[in-house]
Motif scaffolding. Structure first.
Motif, PDB file in Angstrom:
ATOM      1  N   GLN A  36      48.608  59.498  37.010  1.00 21.52           N
ATOM      2  CA  GLN A  36      47.873  60.591  36.369  1.00 21.52           C
ATOM      3  C   GLN A  36      46.719  61.097  37.231  1.00 21.52           C
ATOM      4  O   GLN A  36      46.466  62.300  37.289  1.00 21.52           O
ATOM      5  CB  GLN A  36      47.361  60.146  34.997  1.00 21.52           C
ATOM      6  CG  GLN A  36      48.437  59.630  34.057  1.00 21.52           C
ATOM      7  CD  GLN A  36      49.688  60.498  34.042  1.00 21.52           C
ATOM      8  OE1 GLN A  36      49.615  61.722  34.146  1.00 21.52           O
ATOM      9  NE2 GLN A  36      50.838  59.859  33.923  1.00 21.52           N
ATOM     10  N   ILE A  37      46.040  60.201  37.912  1.00 20.13           N
ATOM     11  CA  ILE A  37      44.977  60.635  38.820  1.00 20.13           C
ATOM     12  C   ILE A  37      45.584  61.446  39.958  1.00 20.13           C
ATOM     13  O   ILE A  37      45.024  62.469  40.396  1.00 20.13           O
ATOM     14  CB  ILE A  37      44.195  59.425  39.362  1.00 20.13           C
ATOM     15  CG1 ILE A  37      43.410  58.756  38.225  1.00 20.13           C
ATOM     16  CG2 ILE A  37      43.240  59.851  40.481  1.00 20.13           C
ATOM     17  CD1 ILE A  37      42.675  57.500  38.651  1.00 20.13           C
ATOM     18  N   GLY A  38      46.726  61.004  40.457  1.00 16.18           N
ATOM     19  CA  GLY A  38      47.394  61.751  41.516  1.00 16.18           C
ATOM     20  C   GLY A  38      47.828  63.132  41.054  1.00 16.18           C
ATOM     21  O   GLY A  38      47.687  64.117  41.785  1.00 16.18           O
ATOM     22  N   ALA A  39      48.373  63.213  39.833  1.00 16.45           N
ATOM     23  CA  ALA A  39      48.799  64.515  39.313  1.00 16.45           C
ATOM     24  C   ALA A  39      47.611  65.454  39.153  1.00 16.45           C
ATOM     25  O   ALA A  39      47.692  66.644  39.481  1.00 16.45           O
ATOM     26  CB  ALA A  39      49.506  64.324  37.978  1.00 16.45           C
ATOM     27  N   VAL A 261      42.366  61.770  31.825  1.00 11.82           N
ATOM     28  CA  VAL A 261      42.158  62.258  33.190  1.00 11.82           C
ATOM     29  C   VAL A 261      42.034  63.773  33.206  1.00 11.82           C
ATOM     30  O   VAL A 261      41.191  64.342  33.917  1.00 11.82           O
ATOM     31  CB  VAL A 261      43.316  61.798  34.105  1.00 11.82           C
ATOM     32  CG1 VAL A 261      43.222  62.476  35.474  1.00 11.82           C
ATOM     33  CG2 VAL A 261      43.278  60.277  34.283  1.00 11.82           C
ATOM     34  N   GLY A 262      42.865  64.466  32.400  1.00  8.08           N
ATOM     35  CA  GLY A 262      42.772  65.918  32.334  1.00  8.08           C
ATOM     36  C   GLY A 262      41.442  66.373  31.778  1.00  8.08           C
ATOM     37  O   GLY A 262      40.866  67.372  32.233  1.00  8.08           O
ATOM     38  N   TRP A 263      40.927  65.648  30.784  1.00  6.91           N
ATOM     39  CA  TRP A 263      39.642  66.000  30.185  1.00  6.91           C
ATOM     40  C   TRP A 263      38.484  65.706  31.131  1.00  6.91           C
ATOM     41  O   TRP A 263      37.636  66.563  31.395  1.00  6.91           O
ATOM     42  CB  TRP A 263      39.471  65.219  28.875  1.00  6.91           C
ATOM     43  CG  TRP A 263      38.127  65.390  28.228  1.00  6.91           C
ATOM     44  CD1 TRP A 263      37.387  66.529  28.131  1.00  6.91           C
ATOM     45  CD2 TRP A 263      37.338  64.363  27.598  1.00  6.91           C
ATOM     46  NE1 TRP A 263      36.203  66.293  27.474  1.00  6.91           N
ATOM     47  CE2 TRP A 263      36.154  64.967  27.134  1.00  6.91           C
ATOM     48  CE3 TRP A 263      37.548  63.000  27.370  1.00  6.91           C
ATOM     49  CZ2 TRP A 263      35.161  64.241  26.467  1.00  6.91           C
ATOM     50  CZ3 TRP A 263      36.569  62.280  26.697  1.00  6.91           C
ATOM     51  CH2 TRP A 263      35.387  62.909  26.254  1.00  6.91           C
ATOM     52  N   ILE A 264      38.447  64.482  31.691  1.00  7.07           N
ATOM     53  CA  ILE A 264      37.332  64.078  32.549  1.00  7.07           C
ATOM     54  C   ILE A 264      37.402  64.746  33.918  1.00  7.07           C
ATOM     55  O   ILE A 264      36.394  65.224  34.447  1.00  7.07           O
ATOM     56  CB  ILE A 264      37.319  62.541  32.714  1.00  7.07           C
ATOM     57  CG1 ILE A 264      37.085  61.866  31.356  1.00  7.07           C
ATOM     58  CG2 ILE A 264      36.244  62.114  33.708  1.00  7.07           C
ATOM     59  CD1 ILE A 264      37.221  60.352  31.398  1.00  7.07           C
ATOM     60  N   LEU A 270      41.601  69.132  24.632  1.00  5.30           N
ATOM     61  CA  LEU A 270      42.684  69.316  23.670  1.00  5.30           C
ATOM     62  C   LEU A 270      42.112  69.534  22.275  1.00  5.30           C
ATOM     63  O   LEU A 270      41.091  68.941  21.917  1.00  5.30           O
ATOM     64  CB  LEU A 270      43.600  68.092  23.660  1.00  5.30           C
ATOM     65  CG  LEU A 270      44.354  67.791  24.957  1.00  5.30           C
ATOM     66  CD1 LEU A 270      45.106  66.471  24.831  1.00  5.30           C
ATOM     67  CD2 LEU A 270      45.310  68.918  25.301  1.00  5.30           C
ATOM     68  N   GLY A 271      42.771  70.356  21.482  1.00  2.41           N
ATOM     69  CA  GLY A 271      42.378  70.535  20.093  1.00  2.41           C
ATOM     70  C   GLY A 271      42.737  69.307  19.273  1.00  2.41           C
ATOM     71  O   GLY A 271      43.492  68.435  19.719  1.00  2.41           O
ATOM     72  N   TRP A 272      42.223  69.252  18.040  1.00  2.67           N
ATOM     73  CA  TRP A 272      42.472  68.077  17.210  1.00  2.67           C
ATOM     74  C   TRP A 272      43.951  67.909  16.903  1.00  2.67           C
ATOM     75  O   TRP A 272      44.465  66.787  16.835  1.00  2.67           O
ATOM     76  CB  TRP A 272      41.668  68.177  15.914  1.00  2.67           C
ATOM     77  CG  TRP A 272      42.128  69.265  14.977  1.00  2.67           C
ATOM     78  CD1 TRP A 272      41.677  70.543  14.918  1.00  2.67           C
ATOM     79  CD2 TRP A 272      43.166  69.148  13.991  1.00  2.67           C
ATOM     80  NE1 TRP A 272      42.360  71.255  13.964  1.00  2.67           N
ATOM     81  CE2 TRP A 272      43.273  70.414  13.355  1.00  2.67           C
ATOM     82  CE3 TRP A 272      43.990  68.113  13.565  1.00  2.67           C
ATOM     83  CZ2 TRP A 272      44.187  70.669  12.347  1.00  2.67           C
ATOM     84  CZ3 TRP A 272      44.910  68.362  12.543  1.00  2.67           C
ATOM     85  CH2 TRP A 272      44.988  69.626  11.950  1.00  2.67           C
TER      86      TRP A 272
END
Length: 299
Positions: A36-39, A261-264, A270-272
């Motif tokens: 995920q970090i790589g992506a 990872v996408g958020w940080i 993302l929505g609830w």
């Protein structure tokens, strides 16, 4: 895509099940985080190289690393060995291209969650328990929520995510078959090399149309190491010590890691409802894991 592999991989030694299981789980978690970090890192090169260019570089890096480590004796491969290797090469490229295209269109968290349906389906199809039927319903509800119609819904991007799901399920089965027919990482290295060869003309076209910058190349190379070379080698180990169903179940951590990872790292919030949908997919896997240890199979 939910059938068992044609040839079973060697089972772990009978006297070390706990150690093997712990090592396998730790390896899968590390592989997921690296992936995920790589992506996320590779997506930083999208403005210059685009998803296709990043995937091309990923394939080159993976091939170089795996060929250097495994040093496959390609001339000694038999037809029976080449068959799954060629299929795995096709899956390598298609899986990465579909995932990165989905990431570019719908974000890391949603793209990885949709891709994860591949191993999830593989895992649930391998069992015959009532609780797994409930888990399948829960996971389906999560997917329906993710793909619910909205003004900003990108169905093409979600379609690429689902294509990635098919490829990931195929990857699990093919990698296990390749590992049982070819010693060490030689089979994965050969497949990565074949996939890289097919991307050579693609990479040339991308470079001519969109000259890469040093930063974009750095991001793409990092993605190749973190999201291709490392996971391929780790998965080769885990798929020889962990059954395909268990592999798919434990990989439920990937949607959560992708969302974090996408958020940080990328600021993709993302929505609830989307968060709840991802939670439903992960919960379906957790429940199935618990049931597999506590309940005997039906019939």
């Amino acid at each position: 895509m939910s059938a068992a592999p044609a040839t079973a991989a060697p089972a772990p030694p009978a006297d070390t099940p706990h150690r093997t299981s712990s090592a396998g789980v730790a390896a899968m978690l590390g592989s997921g985080l690296s992936n995920q970090i790589g992506a996320a890192t590779g997506s930083l090169a999208f403005p210059v190289l685009g998803p296709v260019g990043v995937v091309a570089v990923r394939q080159y890096v993976a091939a170089i690393v795996l060929l250097a480590l495994a040093r496959p004796r390609l001339r000694d491969f038999t037809r029976r060995q080449w068959q799954p290797v060629i299929l795995l090469a096709v899956v390598f490229g298609t899986m990465n291209l579909s995932l990165y295209t989905a990431i570019d269109r719908v974000g890391l968290g949603l793209a990885v969650t949709l891709e994860f349906l591949g191993p999830l389906t593989l895992a649930l199809a391998a069992t015959r328990r009532r609780v797994d039927a409930c888990c399948a319903v829960l996971a389906t509800a999560g997917v329906v929520t993710l793909m619910r119609p909205q003004p900003t819904t990108d169905y093409l991007g979600m379609g690429f995510g689902l294509l990635g799901a098919v490829c990931w399920a195929s990857y699990i089965l093919l990698n296990r078959t390749v590992g049982s027919r070819i010693p060490g990482a030689q089979g994965s290295a050969a497949a990565a090399a074949l996939s890289a060869l097919t991307f050579l003309p693609v990479g040339l076209v991308v470079a001519l149309r969109h000259p890469p910058t040093a930063a974009s190349l750095g991001y793409a190379v990092a993605a190749g190491v973190l999201a291709s070379a490392v996971p391929y080698l780790v998965d080769l180990f885990t798929l020889r010590h962990v059954p395909p169903a268990a592999f798919g179940l434990f990989m439920s951590v990937n949607p959560v890691l992708a969302a974090l990872v996408g958020w940080i790292g990328l600021g993709q919030r993302l929505g609830w409802a989307d968060g709840a949908a991802i939670g439903a997919v992960v919960t379906a896997n957790a429940l199935s894991i618990l049931a597999s240890h506590r309940r005997p199979p039906l019939g």
